[in-house]
Each structure stands twice: as C-alpha cells, then as structure tokens.
Design a protein around this motif. Structure first.
Motif, mmCIF file in Angstrom:
data_model
loop_
_atom_site.group_PDB
_atom_site.id
_atom_site.type_symbol
_atom_site.label_atom_id
_atom_site.label_comp_id
_atom_site.label_asym_id
_atom_site.label_seq_id
_atom_site.Cartn_x
_atom_site.Cartn_y
_atom_site.Cartn_z
ATOM 1 N N ASP A 20 -3.307 -7.533 8.520
ATOM 2 C CA ASP A 20 -3.665 -7.182 7.163
ATOM 3 C C ASP A 20 -4.771 -6.060 6.947
ATOM 4 O O ASP A 20 -5.922 -6.388 7.186
ATOM 5 N N THR A 21 -3.924 -4.909 6.923
ATOM 6 C CA THR A 21 -5.151 -3.650 6.929
ATOM 7 C C THR A 21 -5.044 -2.848 5.813
ATOM 8 O O THR A 21 -6.057 -1.762 5.740
ATOM 9 N N ALA A 22 -4.325 -3.070 4.998
ATOM 10 C CA ALA A 22 -4.059 -1.908 3.683
ATOM 11 C C ALA A 22 -5.229 -2.160 2.595
ATOM 12 O O ALA A 22 -5.587 -3.353 2.505
ATOM 13 N N GLY A 25 -6.746 -5.013 0.054
ATOM 14 C CA GLY A 25 -6.713 -6.182 0.844
ATOM 15 C C GLY A 25 -7.120 -7.542 0.121
ATOM 16 O O GLY A 25 -7.614 -7.197 -1.224
ATOM 17 N N LEU A 56 -12.007 -1.922 1.782
ATOM 18 C CA LEU A 56 -11.232 -3.150 1.800
ATOM 19 C C LEU A 56 -12.410 -4.013 0.900
ATOM 20 O O LEU A 56 -13.549 -4.187 1.254
ATOM 21 N N ASP A 78 -14.771 4.939 3.444
ATOM 22 C CA ASP A 78 -13.286 4.676 4.143
ATOM 23 C C ASP A 78 -13.074 4.783 5.439
ATOM 24 O O ASP A 78 -12.477 4.013 6.199
ATOM 25 N N ARG A 81 -13.232 1.327 7.430
ATOM 26 C CA ARG A 81 -12.208 0.388 7.318
ATOM 27 C C ARG A 81 -11.253 -0.009 8.574
ATOM 28 O O ARG A 81 -11.537 0.619 9.783
ATOM 29 N N SER A 84 -5.422 0.924 10.920
ATOM 30 C CA SER A 84 -4.236 0.876 9.993
ATOM 31 C C SER A 84 -3.163 0.261 10.953
ATOM 32 O O SER A 84 -2.960 0.701 12.187
ATOM 33 N N GLY A 86 -0.110 0.212 9.996
ATOM 34 C CA GLY A 86 1.247 0.979 9.659
ATOM 35 C C GLY A 86 2.482 0.260 9.459
ATOM 36 O O GLY A 86 2.627 -0.551 8.399
ATOM 37 N N GLU A 89 2.175 -3.831 9.424
ATOM 38 C CA GLU A 89 1.546 -4.435 8.295
ATOM 39 C C GLU A 89 1.969 -5.664 7.796
ATOM 40 O O GLU A 89 3.237 -5.888 7.613
ATOM 41 N N GLY A 120 1.274 4.510 11.537
ATOM 42 C CA GLY A 120 -0.327 4.304 11.331
ATOM 43 C C GLY A 120 -1.020 5.528 11.954
ATOM 44 O O GLY A 120 -0.356 6.750 12.018
#
Length: 218
Positions: A20-22, A25, A56, A78, A81, A84, A86, A89, A120
């Motif tokens: 879970d990286t977006a 979040g 996040l 940012d 964070r 990603s 990608g 996800e 990503g």
C-alpha cells in the motif's frame, strides 16, 4: 546532524500485509494510534528541532503527537513517501510480487539504480527524492531532525547511504511500526547508523546490545 528515521504507526493494510504505497493512503488502526501517542515518550531523550512527514496520511497522523509535545510544525514532503509499488499496488506483500518489490528496492541500495518497479519508479528517482528532503533538513541548521517515513523507504535509503549498513543487514532487519533508525553525519560527509530498532549498529553492520525496540508488530 543526528537523523531519526521513524516508520509510521500500524495501518489496516499493514495488518493485511498489502503493498500500500499510493497517496493519500489509509489512516492508523487503534494500535497505530497508540504507537503514535507513545512516540513522545519513546523519543524523550532526543532534542528534536525539526519534524518531517511524508504526503501519506499515516505518517502525518504518527507525527502529530510528537509535534504537539515538542511544539513543532510538521513539514510535509513528498520525497520521503513510500517506494511506489506501481502495478503491484495493493498486492500481497507475502507473495512473489512482494518479493519482487523488495528485491528491486534492495538492488537499488546495492547500486543497480536503473531497475524499475513495474509501473513505478527506479532507484535513481527514489534516492534523489529522499536525498533532497534529507539535504533540506541538513541545511536547516537543526542538530537533530526526525523524519516520519515508511519501512521499505527507510531500509532502502539507509542501506544505500549509511556506510555501516549493507543490503543483507537491511533485508533481514525489518522495522516494526514506529521503529526507528538513528544516524549521524551529513549529505556531504556521509552517514553512519547508530541504532536500528533500538539496538546499536556496529562498524561491521551487525547489531549489538542496546535498548529495546519500540513495541509494535512487523
């Protein structure tokens, strides 16, 4: 400069062990909130002069009790964070995809920064954005800075930048939620890890006896 890298408190997707990286979040679980509330006491001996969190939500919620206790503003950036995921996800971390994600990240730390996570970023992009926030913190003149960030990002950046942390060490020493890596140094002179999850990091990169890591699941 003394640099304290702190993993955020527990989230629902940590419980389910998902990539879970977006942004933005999820928030924190009840346990994650308790972990965040315990940070001011856990870091009571640290003279933190500046506090950063990623974009996040979970890092900003983790930073909030520490910011309130110290009277600090949280500087949201940012650059710190999570790496990603990608196209990976929300896939299970305990899977071939999860292994690919971490294997790619640690390959960056070993120097192969051209590799890219599908959909990503590559290592050059990740390290550049993380380095930029660390450089900003160093330029602020603060003697001790805390960055509330993410597990894979902290482990990868530390393995890439701390001269006494290698990839095998970072790969086999996960950080629990609100676990810390404490380093000293500067962007120009380089970095040395002092403690990892509460234990001393020796010159060889092996852990030595020190304090206990902060409570929290992996």
């Amino acid at each position: 400069m003394r640099l304290i890298l702190v993993r955020h408190g527990e989230t629902p997707t940590n419980v389910d062990y998902l990539l879970d990286t977006a942004v933005p979040g999820p928030g924190l679980t009840e346990l994650g909130e308790r972990q965040a509330a315990a940070l001011p006491r856990a870091l009571a001996d640290e003279d933190i002069e500046a506090l950063y969190a990623s974009t996040l939500v979970r890092t900003q919620l983790t930073a909030a009790p520490l910011a309130a206790a110290r009277g600090l503003d949280v500087r949201v950036r940012d650059g710190i964070r999570e790496i990603s995921a990608g196209d990976l996800e929300l896939l299970p971390g305990h899977s071939a995809d999860g292994e690919r994600y971490m294997r790619t990240a640690f390959a960056w730390a070993a120097g192969d920064t051209r590799l890219r996570i599908p959909g990503g970023e590559n290592g050059t992009e990740f390290l550049a954005r993380y380095d930029a926030v660390v450089a900003e913190a160093a330029a602020s003149g603060a003697g001790t800075v805390a960055l509330i960030s993410h597990g894979a990002a902290i482990r990868t950046w530390s393995a890439a930048r701390a001269h006494n942390v290698d990839v095998p060490f970072a790969a086999t020493h996960r950080l629990a939620n609100t676990g810390t890596v404490i380093l000293e140094g500067s962007p120009t002179d380089g970095w040395k890890a002092l403690t990892w999850a509460g234990t001393t990091v020796t010159p060889s990169g092996e852990p030595g006896p020190a304090g206990e890591p902060l409570d929290g699941p992996e």
